[in-house]
Write a protein that holds these residues in place. Structure first.
Motif, short mmCIF file in Angstrom:
data_model
loop_
_atom_site.label_atom_id
_atom_site.label_comp_id
_atom_site.label_asym_id
_atom_site.label_seq_id
_atom_site.Cartn_x
_atom_site.Cartn_y
_atom_site.Cartn_z
N VAL A 45 -40.86 -15.46 -9.57
CA VAL A 45 -40.00 -15.84 -8.45
C VAL A 45 -39.59 -14.58 -7.69
N LEU A 46 -39.83 -14.60 -6.38
CA LEU A 46 -39.31 -13.56 -5.49
C LEU A 46 -37.99 -14.07 -4.94
N GLY A 47 -36.88 -13.56 -5.47
CA GLY A 47 -35.56 -14.09 -5.11
C GLY A 47 -34.87 -13.23 -4.06
N PHE A 48 -34.79 -13.75 -2.84
CA PHE A 48 -34.14 -13.04 -1.74
C PHE A 48 -32.74 -13.60 -1.44
N GLU A 49 -32.52 -14.87 -1.72
CA GLU A 49 -31.31 -15.52 -1.20
C GLU A 49 -30.29 -15.87 -2.28
N GLU A 53 -29.05 -15.44 -11.93
CA GLU A 53 -28.21 -16.37 -12.70
C GLU A 53 -28.12 -17.73 -12.02
N GLU A 54 -27.98 -17.73 -10.71
CA GLU A 54 -27.89 -19.00 -9.99
C GLU A 54 -29.21 -19.75 -10.01
N LEU A 55 -30.31 -19.04 -9.91
CA LEU A 55 -31.61 -19.70 -9.92
C LEU A 55 -31.91 -20.31 -11.28
N HIS A 70 -37.97 -11.55 -9.85
CA HIS A 70 -38.06 -10.24 -9.20
C HIS A 70 -36.92 -10.15 -8.20
N ASN A 71 -35.97 -9.30 -8.52
CA ASN A 71 -34.70 -9.25 -7.81
C ASN A 71 -34.85 -8.58 -6.45
N ASP A 113 -38.48 -17.42 -2.58
CA ASP A 113 -37.18 -17.94 -2.17
C ASP A 113 -36.43 -16.86 -1.37
N SER A 114 -36.64 -16.78 -0.06
CA SER A 114 -37.37 -17.76 0.72
C SER A 114 -38.30 -17.05 1.71
#
Length: 296
Positions: A45-49, A53-55, A70-71, A113-114
């Motif tokens: 997961v590419l987490g941008f937003e 923890e929330e994901l 991946h933060n 995301d996203s």
């Protein structure tokens, strides 16, 4: 169709979950992550937003072991000295290097995301090229991207949706816990299938498809998609009545000759003039060389 897509995206597929400010598609995105983990797939997961923890909230502990976050949420633009992942690293070579160390026997699934965050800092053609190369390169099995459609121009959204093998547009439903999914799926043969379904997401991130919109109520047509009459507000009339059309058909056009006019022009009548040439003695006319008098 939503249940079918949840059961697995074909290899090389690109799924776009398209939402707007009226309803968030992240809930459905997390359901796709949960379904892939239940199939024992590895998910990146590419987490941008949202934060990690929330994901991961709501995912079972045993499943999280195959989820690699991946933060890009903490420092998406690389302002610190050691950013984990930045929007500028959204390139094929960087993504392959990111996924490869934890790849198992089967290629992993990549979740973005996203896409909207990336499109704010990269040109849409570059983003489309990267997605296409990821699909065809074999580094990942499939790609899922969340897209906030109301943040971009219609041409940008259309380009990404035409690139995708499946598009799910989510909207609010008629009840509080329900949502409407407009689905478009393209097969390898080029066949396009469309459907609309009412669904709800449970606490364990499972999706329950309740019914199709045809069974719930009439389909609402987007006002922008309705065909408009371009002649509706004109100050003059472009249409002919039956009487006007009949008069038009009887009108003789000036460049169209009738049979009588053709006959009069081709056959001279009494009193018509003619030009007669009679050579005299001064004319030097050679039958064998008619152009002898020309200086050539």
């Amino acid at each position: 169709m939503l249940t079918e897509i949840l059961q697995g995206i074909e290899t090389g597929g690109l799924l776009i979950v398209q939402d707007s400010a009226s309803y968030s598609g992240r809930h459905l995105l997390r359901s796709f992550i949960n379904a892939a983990l239940n199939r024992e797939e590895v998910v990146h997961v590419l987490g941008f937003e949202v934060s990690e923890e929330e994901l991961k909230d709501g995912l079972k502990g045993s499943l999280v072991q195959r989820l690699h976050f991946h933060n890009a949420y903490t420092d998406p633009l690389g302002w610190t000295d050691h950013p984990a992942f930045t929007v500028h690293q959204f390139r094929v070579d960087e993504l392959i290097h990111l996924v490869k160390p934890t790849s198992q026997a089967k290629p992993a699934m990549l979740v973005i995301d996203s896409l909207s965050w990336i499109l704010r800092h990269q040109n849409p053609p570059a983003v489309c090229t990267t997605l296409q190369q990821l699909r065809k390169g074999g580094a990942v099995r499939a790609v899922i991207g969340l897209l906030h459609a109301d943040m971009h121009q219609r041409g940008t959204v259309g380009s990404l949706c035409r690139l995708a093998t499946s598009v799910i547009t989510v909207e609010p439903g008629w009840k509080g816990d329900e949502a409407l999914a407009k689905l478009t799926k393209r097969s390898k043969s080029g066949k396009v299938t469309q459907d609309e379904e009412i669904f709800s997401i449970q606490e364990d991130l499972s999706v329950i498809v309740k019914s199709r919109t045809s069974q719930v109520g009439p389909k609402q047509t987007d006002p922008e998609e309705q065909e408009t009459d371009p002649t509706a507000n004109l100050t003059f009339n472009l249409r002919l009545s039956d009487r006007e059309r009949e008069a038009k058909e009887k009108l003789a056009l000036p460049f169209v000759f009738s049979k009588e006019k053709k006959s009069a022009l081709l056959h001279s009548g009494p009193g018509s003039g003619r030009i007669v040439y009679e050579p005299d003695a001064n004319d030097d006319y050679d039958q064998e060389d008619p152009d002898d008098d020309l200086d050539v």
